[in-house]
Design an enzyme around this catalytic site. Structure first.
Site, PDB file in Angstrom:
ATOM      1  N   HIS A 178       0.821  -1.222   0.000  1.00  0.00           N
ATOM      2  CA  HIS A 178       0.000   0.000   0.000  1.00  0.00           C
ATOM      3  C   HIS A 178       0.852   1.268   0.000  1.00  0.00           C
ATOM      4  O   HIS A 178       0.345   2.355  -0.249  1.00  0.00           O
ATOM      5  CB  HIS A 178      -1.001   0.005   1.166  1.00  0.00           C
ATOM      6  CG  HIS A 178      -0.412   0.226   2.519  1.00  0.00           C
ATOM      7  ND1 HIS A 178      -0.129  -0.800   3.403  1.00  0.00           N
ATOM      8  CD2 HIS A 178      -0.066   1.361   3.176  1.00  0.00           C
ATOM      9  CE1 HIS A 178       0.354  -0.301   4.528  1.00  0.00           C
ATOM     10  NE2 HIS A 178       0.393   1.008   4.415  1.00  0.00           N
ATOM     11  N   ASP A 208      -0.088  -7.557   1.310  1.00  0.00           N
ATOM     12  CA  ASP A 208       0.338  -6.173   1.497  1.00  0.00           C
ATOM     13  C   ASP A 208       1.861  -6.062   1.594  1.00  0.00           C
ATOM     14  O   ASP A 208       2.398  -5.325   2.422  1.00  0.00           O
ATOM     15  CB  ASP A 208      -0.317  -5.548   2.729  1.00  0.00           C
ATOM     16  CG  ASP A 208      -0.151  -4.027   2.761  1.00  0.00           C
ATOM     17  OD1 ASP A 208       0.046  -3.441   1.670  1.00  0.00           O
ATOM     18  OD2 ASP A 208      -0.202  -3.441   3.852  1.00  0.00           O
ATOM     19  N   SER A 290       4.801   2.742   7.648  1.00  0.00           N
ATOM     20  CA  SER A 290       4.481   1.531   6.891  1.00  0.00           C
ATOM     21  C   SER A 290       5.677   1.057   6.077  1.00  0.00           C
ATOM     22  O   SER A 290       6.324   1.835   5.381  1.00  0.00           O
ATOM     23  CB  SER A 290       3.315   1.794   5.941  1.00  0.00           C
ATOM     24  OG  SER A 290       2.105   1.838   6.643  1.00  0.00           O
TER      25      SER A 290
END
Length: 471
Positions: A178, A208, A290
């Site tokens: 993402h 992911d 992230s």
């Protein structure tokens, strides 16, 4: 995770404001002129300019008679020394020299608790940061605007900022899907501040995870991160999260492993991302973290920071990382040019609601001909209520449980059919062919719904808030 608190992926942050996932909102906080601490409405009126303010302080001094105090202190010392000598002579008290490792009672039979004392290593965070920081990079993923080679010059560009972990000397970097999703151009900023262009090697959307690679590594001294073992983790272990929260590159935060084996599924633009057996930590994780590293006290990678659970979208002390054993396996497949594969059942699922006389679980909407489920005798309309004896209450729950297994494993599914329960053994297949088919459908714009009728597809979308696809 609680139903009223939605887990979020702390994706990246945009050029001007935090980039939040679907369903999140952001805004600016009103800010007034700054005032010195302690001043304000509650501190009283501020004197006008030129006025003189007189402040009176009353200081109370107490006179002491020094001689009596000295005599009393001396007498106390003498009395204490005599008492200690008496106790030692009688054997009632003894002095033990020790190195600070263990403190025990004078009598082993007294039942007193033995306490192990370890001096805190105040340099631990510094040592771990020094070892791990060179292996973590900041990633800029431009999704719109100028598609120029010089990313820094693309002033009109928008996109995400995230983090990544250097895997090898070739410049392969592991991150979240993402973070780089939809990127027209990628760049990485290294620990020393140098920025280089990068390209996407491959990705696994449902996990992911993605791998990008620095295009030109000439002149760079890359520091691949040391890989740990996430299977050996225990609740309470010290950890450090490293990344670029809100674009603040090379930031670290510390905490502990709060829990293990947390799982969830989150809708994405292309389907659903499955997060199985994640590491929960209270180390601060925010948008921009992230794809960054979660390392242990040895500075070894144990997880990829990916998800936060928060009402505000920022850190609430409940963050999650994908275990490194799983993430590294996916990365190795991508680097080797393979398609990452996952356990495959060969059904399309929706969550079955609890109704009178009906079981809750994962309802089978369609069964792929020749797939593992079809071979095992599972039919359309069946409701799968358990896997290996553990109850499942939704389609997400079943998919997460399946993801915890490997291709080729045999699982026992409990199926409710016409009011009766039966156990079915299924050997899980590989979803490689399905992934190829889905990519082809996406390229050709096929909207057939994988064999579902329009009503079935609408119900499916409403139940899952995003298409699950076949699993």
């Amino acid at each position: 995770m609680s139903d009223d608190q939605t887990p979020r992926r702390p994706a990246g942050i945009g050029s001007d404001a935090p980039h939040l996932e679907s369903g999140q909102t952001t805004g600016a906080h009103a800010a007034g002129p700054s005032r010195p601490y302690g001043m304000g409405e509650s501190a009283g009126q501020v004197p006008p300019v030129g006025a003189t303010e007189t402040v009176r302080h009353t200081v109370v001094k107490t006179k002491t008679k020094k001689l009596p105090v000295f005599v009393a202190a001396l007498a106390g010392l003498i009395l204490g020394a005599v008492l200690v000598i008496a106790l030692v002579m009688s054997g009632s008290f003894f002095v033990v020299e020790h190195d600070g490792g263990t403190v025990g009672s004078a009598s082993e039979s007294s039942g007193a608790q033995t306490i192990d004392i370890n001096a805190e290593d105040t340099t631990l965070a510094e040592v771990v940061a020094a070892k791990s920081l060179p292996s973590v990079v900041s990633i800029t993923a431009l999704t719109s605007g100028s598609d120029a080679g010089d990313i820094a010059a693309a002033a009109d560009a928008t996109g995400n900022v995230g983090s990544g972990v250097v895997l090898d000397d070739d410049g392969n970097i592991l991150t979240n899907y993402h973070v780089v999703e939809g990127a027209k151009s990628l760049s990485v900023t290294l620990d020393g501040g140098e920025t280089r262009e990068a390209e996407l090697v491959g990705s696994d959307e449902s996990s992911d995870l993605a791998v990008i690679k620095i295009k030109d590594t000439s002149g760079l001294e890359l520091t691949p991160i040391a890989i740990g073992d996430s299977d050996d983790l225990k609740v309470g272990e010290w950890v450090m999260a490293i990344g670029s929260p809100f674009g603040n590159e090379q930031s670290v935060s510390t905490g502990i492993v709060s829990a293990l084996y947390r799982s969830t599924a989150l809708p994405s633009s292309t389907g659903t991302s499955i997060y199985a057996n994640m590491i929960q930590t209270d180390a601060a994780i925010n948008p921009g973290n992230s794809g960054g590293a979660l390392v242990d006290s040895d500075g070894e990678l144990i997880g990829i920071n990916s998800v936060i659970e928060s009402y505000s979208g920022s850190s609430s002390g409940v963050g999650f990382a994908i275990p490194v054993n799983y993430a590294k396996n996916i990365a190795d497949q991508i680097i080797a040019g393979k398609t990452p594969v996952h356990p495959y059942l060969g059904v399309t699922l929706t969550s079955a609601r609890m109704r009178s006389g009906e079981a809750a679980g994962a309802s089978v909407v369609a069964v792929e001909e020749g797939g593992p489920a079809a071979e095992a005798g599972i039919r359309k309309g069946d409701v799968i209520t358990a896997i290996d004896g553990t109850a499942v209450s939704s389609a997400d729950g079943l998919i997460i449980a399946l993801r915890e297994h490997a291709v080729g494993d045999t699982v026992e599914l409990t199926v409710s059919r016409d009011g009766e329960q039966k156990d079915v053994s299924v050997e899980l297949g590989s979803d490689e062919a399905l992934q190829s088919s889905q990519r082809q459908d996406a390229t050709e714009g096929d909207g057939s719904g994988n064999g579902m009728s329009r009503d079935e597809l609408l119900e499916y979308l409403q139940e899952l808030l995003g298409r699950q696809g076949q699993r």
